[in-house]
Design a protein around this motif. Structure first.
Motif, PDB file in Angstrom:
ATOM      1  N   MET A   1       0.824  -1.193   0.000  1.00 54.48           N
ATOM      2  CA  MET A   1       0.000   0.000   0.000  1.00 54.48           C
ATOM      3  C   MET A   1       0.869   1.257   0.000  1.00 54.48           C
ATOM      4  O   MET A   1       0.545   2.217  -0.676  1.00 54.48           O
ATOM      5  N   ASN A   2       1.926   1.235   0.781  1.00 56.85           N
ATOM      6  CA  ASN A   2       2.795   2.400   0.877  1.00 56.85           C
ATOM      7  C   ASN A   2       3.403   2.741  -0.483  1.00 56.85           C
ATOM      8  O   ASN A   2       3.430   3.911  -0.877  1.00 56.85           O
ATOM      9  N   ALA A   3       3.876   1.735  -1.210  1.00 56.08           N
ATOM     10  CA  ALA A   3       4.471   1.968  -2.529  1.00 56.08           C
ATOM     11  C   ALA A   3       3.435   2.511  -3.508  1.00 56.08           C
ATOM     12  O   ALA A   3       3.741   3.355  -4.344  1.00 56.08           O
ATOM     13  N   ILE A   4       2.210   2.050  -3.393  1.00 57.27           N
ATOM     14  CA  ILE A   4       1.140   2.517  -4.274  1.00 57.27           C
ATOM     15  C   ILE A   4       0.809   3.970  -3.977  1.00 57.27           C
ATOM     16  O   ILE A   4       0.730   4.797  -4.879  1.00 57.27           O
ATOM     17  N   THR A   5       0.637   4.299  -2.708  1.00 59.86           N
ATOM     18  CA  THR A   5       0.254   5.673  -2.357  1.00 59.86           C
ATOM     19  C   THR A   5       1.367   6.679  -2.608  1.00 59.86           C
ATOM     20  O   THR A   5       1.097   7.851  -2.830  1.00 59.86           O
ATOM     21  N   ILE A  11      -1.224  -0.198  -9.842  1.00 59.42           N
ATOM     22  CA  ILE A  11      -2.294  -1.027  -9.290  1.00 59.42           C
ATOM     23  C   ILE A  11      -3.358  -1.223 -10.366  1.00 59.42           C
ATOM     24  O   ILE A  11      -3.784  -0.266 -10.996  1.00 59.42           O
ATOM     25  N   PRO A  12      -3.796  -2.463 -10.584  1.00 60.47           N
ATOM     26  CA  PRO A  12      -4.844  -2.694 -11.574  1.00 60.47           C
ATOM     27  C   PRO A  12      -6.202  -2.169 -11.087  1.00 60.47           C
ATOM     28  O   PRO A  12      -6.460  -2.098  -9.888  1.00 60.47           O
ATOM     29  N   LEU A  33      -4.914   7.461  -8.133  1.00 61.60           N
ATOM     30  CA  LEU A  33      -3.489   7.328  -7.806  1.00 61.60           C
ATOM     31  C   LEU A  33      -2.764   6.563  -8.916  1.00 61.60           C
ATOM     32  O   LEU A  33      -1.629   6.877  -9.259  1.00 61.60           O
ATOM     33  N   GLN A  34      -3.424   5.555  -9.482  1.00 61.02           N
ATOM     34  CA  GLN A  34      -2.838   4.799 -10.589  1.00 61.02           C
ATOM     35  C   GLN A  34      -2.633   5.695 -11.801  1.00 61.02           C
ATOM     36  O   GLN A  34      -1.594   5.648 -12.460  1.00 61.02           O
ATOM     37  N   ALA A  35      -3.622   6.524 -12.097  1.00 62.48           N
ATOM     38  CA  ALA A  35      -3.497   7.443 -13.236  1.00 62.48           C
ATOM     39  C   ALA A  35      -2.326   8.390 -13.017  1.00 62.48           C
ATOM     40  O   ALA A  35      -1.535   8.645 -13.931  1.00 62.48           O
ATOM     41  N   TRP A  36      -2.179   8.903 -11.804  1.00 61.68           N
ATOM     42  CA  TRP A  36      -1.062   9.787 -11.479  1.00 61.68           C
ATOM     43  C   TRP A  36       0.263   9.054 -11.670  1.00 61.68           C
ATOM     44  O   TRP A  36       1.221   9.598 -12.229  1.00 61.68           O
ATOM     45  N   PHE A  37       0.317   7.815 -11.222  1.00 63.33           N
ATOM     46  CA  PHE A  37       1.518   6.989 -11.366  1.00 63.33           C
ATOM     47  C   PHE A  37       1.889   6.833 -12.837  1.00 63.33           C
ATOM     48  O   PHE A  37       3.042   7.009 -13.230  1.00 63.33           O
TER      49      PHE A  37
END
Length: 125
Positions: A1-5, A11-12, A33-37
């Motif tokens: 979760m930390n790496a995702i945030t 993240i799918p 958050l995925q779109a930002w990534f």
């Protein structure tokens, strides 16, 4: 979760919806958050150099960092960062160069925890 945030891991969509429900977040929060990534990854690919807010200049103490050709000198740059850099710098190299180049130079594309790439023995004369 930390790496995702923190934007260090993707993240799918189905998983993002499950996490939203489990944490009681508004639907689509994790997907944003995925779109930002993905946007950040693409911006890094389009740049001529990695995010210099992440890369410490001290890693390149023996050269003028503003004159480094980040595309052509990728092998020595990756070697140096993976030998002396911290996890954030290694993650930035992974974002900037991509898994294939990192793996070609270090033998691995892993950064997390105890799975740091080990530099292959390079013979020098």
């Amino acid at each position: 979760m930390n790496a995702i945030t923190k934007g260090n891991r993707g993240i799918p969509t189905p998983l993002s919806l499950k996490i939203d429900r489990a944490l009681g977040l508004e639907e689509g929060t994790m997907h944003l958050l995925q779109a930002w990534f993905e946007i950040r990854q693409e911006q890094n690919r389009q740049q001529d150099r990695p995010d210099m807010n992440i890369i410490r200049k001290i890693l390149f103490w023996d050269t003028d960092i503003d004159k480094i050709n980040w595309k052509d000198q990728y092998k020595s740059i990756i070697e140096r960062v993976f030998e002396r850099g911290n996890d954030a710098e290694k993650a930035e190299m992974l974002n900037f160069y991509g898994k294939e180049k990192i793996k070609a130079v270090t033998g691995s594309d892993k950064i997390a925890g105890n799975q740091l790439p080990v530099m292959r023995n390079i013979k020098t004369n």
